[in-house]
Design a protein around this motif. Sequence first.
Motif, PDB file in Angstrom:
ATOM      1  N   GLY A 144      -3.154  14.757  22.229  1.00 37.00           N
ATOM      2  CA  GLY A 144      -4.429  15.064  21.586  1.00 37.00           C
ATOM      3  C   GLY A 144      -5.225  13.803  21.283  1.00 37.00           C
ATOM      4  O   GLY A 144      -5.141  12.803  21.993  1.00 37.00           O
ATOM      5  N   ARG A 145      -5.984  13.849  20.204  1.00 40.21           N
ATOM      6  CA  ARG A 145      -6.841  12.715  19.856  1.00 40.21           C
ATOM      7  C   ARG A 145      -6.018  11.561  19.305  1.00 40.21           C
ATOM      8  O   ARG A 145      -5.160  11.740  18.439  1.00 40.21           O
ATOM      9  CB  ARG A 145      -7.890  13.155  18.834  1.00 40.21           C
ATOM     10  CG  ARG A 145      -8.912  12.082  18.493  1.00 40.21           C
ATOM     11  CD  ARG A 145     -10.011  12.609  17.589  1.00 40.21           C
ATOM     12  NE  ARG A 145     -10.843  13.596  18.258  1.00 40.21           N
ATOM     13  CZ  ARG A 145     -11.933  14.127  17.717  1.00 40.21           C
ATOM     14  NH1 ARG A 145     -12.306  13.773  16.500  1.00 40.21           N
ATOM     15  NH2 ARG A 145     -12.643  15.007  18.384  1.00 40.21           N
ATOM     16  N   VAL A 146      -6.289  10.353  19.804  1.00 45.88           N
ATOM     17  CA  VAL A 146      -5.616   9.144  19.354  1.00 45.88           C
ATOM     18  C   VAL A 146      -6.688   8.179  18.858  1.00 45.88           C
ATOM     19  O   VAL A 146      -7.670   7.910  19.552  1.00 45.88           O
ATOM     20  CB  VAL A 146      -4.792   8.491  20.478  1.00 45.88           C
ATOM     21  CG1 VAL A 146      -4.153   7.195  19.992  1.00 45.88           C
ATOM     22  CG2 VAL A 146      -3.728   9.441  20.988  1.00 45.88           C
ATOM     23  N   SER A 147      -6.502   7.653  17.651  1.00 46.16           N
ATOM     24  CA  SER A 147      -7.476   6.751  17.038  1.00 46.16           C
ATOM     25  C   SER A 147      -6.902   5.353  16.934  1.00 46.16           C
ATOM     26  O   SER A 147      -5.798   5.164  16.407  1.00 46.16           O
ATOM     27  CB  SER A 147      -7.859   7.249  15.642  1.00 46.16           C
ATOM     28  OG  SER A 147      -8.324   8.580  15.681  1.00 46.16           O
ATOM     29  N   LEU A 148      -7.646   4.357  17.448  1.00 47.61           N
ATOM     30  CA  LEU A 148      -7.278   2.957  17.255  1.00 47.61           C
ATOM     31  C   LEU A 148      -7.887   2.505  15.938  1.00 47.61           C
ATOM     32  O   LEU A 148      -9.105   2.587  15.745  1.00 47.61           O
ATOM     33  CB  LEU A 148      -7.787   2.094  18.405  1.00 47.61           C
ATOM     34  CG  LEU A 148      -7.531   0.582  18.282  1.00 47.61           C
ATOM     35  CD1 LEU A 148      -6.039   0.282  18.184  1.00 47.61           C
ATOM     36  CD2 LEU A 148      -8.157  -0.166  19.452  1.00 47.61           C
ATOM     37  N   VAL A 149      -7.032   2.035  15.028  1.00 44.76           N
ATOM     38  CA  VAL A 149      -7.452   1.774  13.654  1.00 44.76           C
ATOM     39  C   VAL A 149      -7.194   0.321  13.285  1.00 44.76           C
ATOM     40  O   VAL A 149      -6.131  -0.231  13.593  1.00 44.76           O
ATOM     41  CB  VAL A 149      -6.691   2.708  12.680  1.00 44.76           C
ATOM     42  CG1 VAL A 149      -6.946   2.320  11.240  1.00 44.76           C
ATOM     43  CG2 VAL A 149      -7.104   4.150  12.925  1.00 44.76           C
ATOM     44  N   ARG A 150      -8.159  -0.313  12.636  1.00 45.60           N
ATOM     45  CA  ARG A 150      -7.969  -1.634  12.030  1.00 45.60           C
ATOM     46  C   ARG A 150      -7.858  -1.430  10.519  1.00 45.60           C
ATOM     47  O   ARG A 150      -8.728  -0.824   9.900  1.00 45.60           O
ATOM     48  CB  ARG A 150      -9.149  -2.547  12.350  1.00 45.60           C
ATOM     49  CG  ARG A 150      -9.312  -3.767  11.421  1.00 45.60           C
ATOM     50  CD  ARG A 150      -8.380  -4.917  11.766  1.00 45.60           C
ATOM     51  NE  ARG A 150      -8.386  -5.939  10.728  1.00 45.60           N
ATOM     52  CZ  ARG A 150      -8.885  -7.172  10.865  1.00 45.60           C
ATOM     53  NH1 ARG A 150      -9.439  -7.539  12.003  1.00 45.60           N
ATOM     54  NH2 ARG A 150      -8.828  -8.044   9.887  1.00 45.60           N
ATOM     55  N   VAL A 151      -6.770  -1.907   9.955  1.00 44.10           N
ATOM     56  CA  VAL A 151      -6.551  -1.788   8.518  1.00 44.10           C
ATOM     57  C   VAL A 151      -7.091  -3.047   7.847  1.00 44.10           C
ATOM     58  O   VAL A 151      -6.695  -4.162   8.188  1.00 44.10           O
ATOM     59  CB  VAL A 151      -5.055  -1.595   8.188  1.00 44.10           C
ATOM     60  CG1 VAL A 151      -4.865  -1.447   6.679  1.00 44.10           C
ATOM     61  CG2 VAL A 151      -4.501  -0.375   8.909  1.00 44.10           C
ATOM     62  N   PHE A 152      -7.999  -2.875   6.891  1.00 49.90           N
ATOM     63  CA  PHE A 152      -8.587  -4.012   6.181  1.00 49.90           C
ATOM     64  C   PHE A 152      -7.956  -4.218   4.812  1.00 49.90           C
ATOM     65  O   PHE A 152      -8.003  -5.317   4.267  1.00 49.90           O
ATOM     66  CB  PHE A 152     -10.098  -3.811   6.028  1.00 49.90           C
ATOM     67  CG  PHE A 152     -10.865  -3.991   7.310  1.00 49.90           C
ATOM     68  CD1 PHE A 152     -11.329  -5.241   7.686  1.00 49.90           C
ATOM     69  CD2 PHE A 152     -11.105  -2.926   8.150  1.00 49.90           C
ATOM     70  CE1 PHE A 152     -12.027  -5.424   8.868  1.00 49.90           C
ATOM     71  CE2 PHE A 152     -11.807  -3.085   9.331  1.00 49.90           C
ATOM     72  CZ  PHE A 152     -12.265  -4.341   9.694  1.00 49.90           C
ATOM     73  N   SER A 153      -7.402  -3.154   4.232  1.00 53.73           N
ATOM     74  CA  SER A 153      -6.751  -3.258   2.923  1.00 53.73           C
ATOM     75  C   SER A 153      -5.690  -2.177   2.841  1.00 53.73           C
ATOM     76  O   SER A 153      -5.815  -1.105   3.443  1.00 53.73           O
ATOM     77  CB  SER A 153      -7.782  -3.088   1.803  1.00 53.73           C
ATOM     78  OG  SER A 153      -7.159  -3.070   0.528  1.00 53.73           O
ATOM     79  N   GLY A 154      -4.612  -2.475   2.078  1.00 54.03           N
ATOM     80  CA  GLY A 154      -3.556  -1.496   1.907  1.00 54.03           C
ATOM     81  C   GLY A 154      -2.615  -1.443   3.098  1.00 54.03           C
ATOM     82  O   GLY A 154      -2.630  -2.306   3.980  1.00 54.03           O
ATOM     83  N   THR A 155      -1.810  -0.404   3.155  1.00 53.99           N
ATOM     84  CA  THR A 155      -0.836  -0.209   4.226  1.00 53.99           C
ATOM     85  C   THR A 155      -0.867   1.250   4.672  1.00 53.99           C
ATOM     86  O   THR A 155      -0.834   2.162   3.839  1.00 53.99           O
ATOM     87  CB  THR A 155       0.585  -0.573   3.756  1.00 53.99           C
ATOM     88  OG1 THR A 155       0.609  -1.953   3.363  1.00 53.99           O
ATOM     89  CG2 THR A 155       1.598  -0.359   4.873  1.00 53.99           C
TER      90      THR A 155
END
Length: 731
Positions: free
Chosen positions: A350-361
């Motif tokens: 299904g849908r796959v999102s490429l994510v950049r984390v700027f804060s937190g985990t």
Amino acid sequence: MGDKANTHPGAAGRATAADHPASVRNVVLVGHSGSGKTTLVEALALTAGAVNRAGRVEDGGTVSDYDDIEHRQQRSVQLSLVPVEWDGIKINLLDTPGYADFVGELRAGLRAADAALFVVSASDGVDGSTRMVWEECAAVGMPRAIVVTHLEAARANFEEMTRICAEAFGGDDPDAVLPLYLPLHGPQAPDGHAPVTGLAGLLSRKLFDYASGERKESEPGEDELPGIEEARDRLIEGIIAESEDETLMDRYLGGEQIDVKTLIEDLERAVARGTFFPVLAAAPAAEGARQGIGTVELLELVTRGFPTPLEREAPRVTTVDGEPRALDLCDPDGPLVAEVVKTASDPYVGRVSLVRVFSGTLRPDQTVHVSGHGLTDRGHEDHDVDERIGALSAPFGKQQRALTHCIAGDLACVAKLSRAETGDTLSAKDDPLLMEPWQMPDPLLPLAIEAHSKADEDKLSQGLSRLVAEDPTMRLEQNQDTHQVVLWCLGEAHADVALERLRSRYGVQVDVVPHKVSLRETFAARSAGRGRHVKQSGGHGQFAICEIEVEPLPGGSGIEFVDKVVGGAVPRQFIPSVEKGVRSQAARGVAAGHPLVDVRVTLLDGKAHSVDSSDAAFQTAGALALREAAADARIHLLEPVAEVSVLVGDEYVGAVMSDLSGRRGRVLGTEQTSGGRTLVRAEVPEIEIGRYAVDLRSLSHGTARFHRVYARHEPMPAQVAERLRQQEQAG
């Protein structure tokens, strides 16, 4: 930096979840199509040990499709992530498309990265679009380095390319763009070309030979030292000029030998600050080699000279209501703030999102809040929803390696975010936040489409919504005037990819049809009309007569209805009926089927019947009266006119202005801007600029940008209107 003999790290090259932002480097590769970005990424992955020379992923020896032809074609038009590991540092390599049509993918890569590698082909040089991206990076202070590729090509000259790069990228300080290494050449071939076999380190005065397939260090010969020393002196002066130690230049000019360790530390700081831009060389590995020429040096530059995510200021963050929210820089223990920088659909997961984390985990199976705002004009509805994410993974080719977590500063692929779209913010469900969106280019090439069959029509809406969810540079328009479905794209290649994705991913076949602009009609002079609707057929009949006068109004006035009936000739309750009939007919048009605008319709007189008159009868009479008035009048066809602003290099200004004039445009003025560019402002009929996004790119060799905004409708010249009428009849 780059002058130590690093051994091949083997399995250490398999990137896993990072545990601290300091051990992450996010690097975007930028360059025109064919410059060698993807080949360089593959070479870096090979050197880092993520793949072996047979193209096999190291974990388990499974054959990787990283080099699959179809997959390489997909990566040529979209952002792709390749994580590798070198000396304990996780490097997220973001490979961007070189085609101008996919600048949205490039902007996403710039958003996700903390530094940029500009890949320049020695055989092609520096094109205008690459210079423009360099300026974008300079505007935000992003650290950059330059990699010269295709040194194996005939007539390739590293020294000449370094000079060209200094002129193109150095601005007022060309000495801030200098090489760290010089290529070493093997025996000359019969055609006169000598292949690159290694590099000479300028700071270390060492030679690094790749001819055997492994990087080997040696001392330079007497005949090689003079060339190294000359380039070395200039490099040292360039490093010292950017040093924070103001005494260093005086000591150097006084004859003091500056310690190499000090020079390397100053170089690394200057690169991380974005004030010094080293030039490196890269060439293909020898047959069977595990290290491409220059890849070790490049990996060392990335790990030691490029900044960590801790050194990057995060984009502005607010609550979903717009209240500013301060965050600590890249804190894994802080509140969760991540951004979807790319969305893709996989037929299996299904849908796959490429994510950049700027804060937190971010962790698997976590419930997050998804916020999306600000792109409603492109078909993206504002939304605030809670979603449970699926697995986290790191991609390599079409494979996904599972991750246990993704900390601030790192990137990961997230599965099962069914509502998240590119540009959305992920945050804690009990503390929803919103990141300021990055700048998206305007899609300016219209693509009008129709479903190929009834079956396609049933699937079209869902397919289009998924398509624009993946690509925020695409705008979906349901034009109420022309009744066309229009996809606004960045260029022809962008449009072709959109159609192919509709067909292959979502099973929707569409036909491309000519794009129509929203034309209007108006009266050229005053006219009068009488509407008579009288029918008698047993029982209640229909009786309504009205007389109207129509006169033109200034542009933008719309339809004005005036009641001047005296003596009750038309009963008061039926006057709104006449107006409704007039407005309904105006919406349908009176000549060529385009909406009628900018007229005043005055109801002067009429007749009614005590029994047979009705609301419907007077609506019909009002419409008939307007049609009769139009039949006796000259009707102007109005076309939309756009205000166009073109930012173009000075050398192309004449060609652009001449082209605009040929499109019936009126040049309003020009304005000098920075960087040897001119802003040309003009008013041009929209019917003449349907393909301007493509034509301007060809005219300016890809260096110009333009913006358009609707200005007004104005009369179309008679000969143009006649030609359009003939085309519509022929169609």
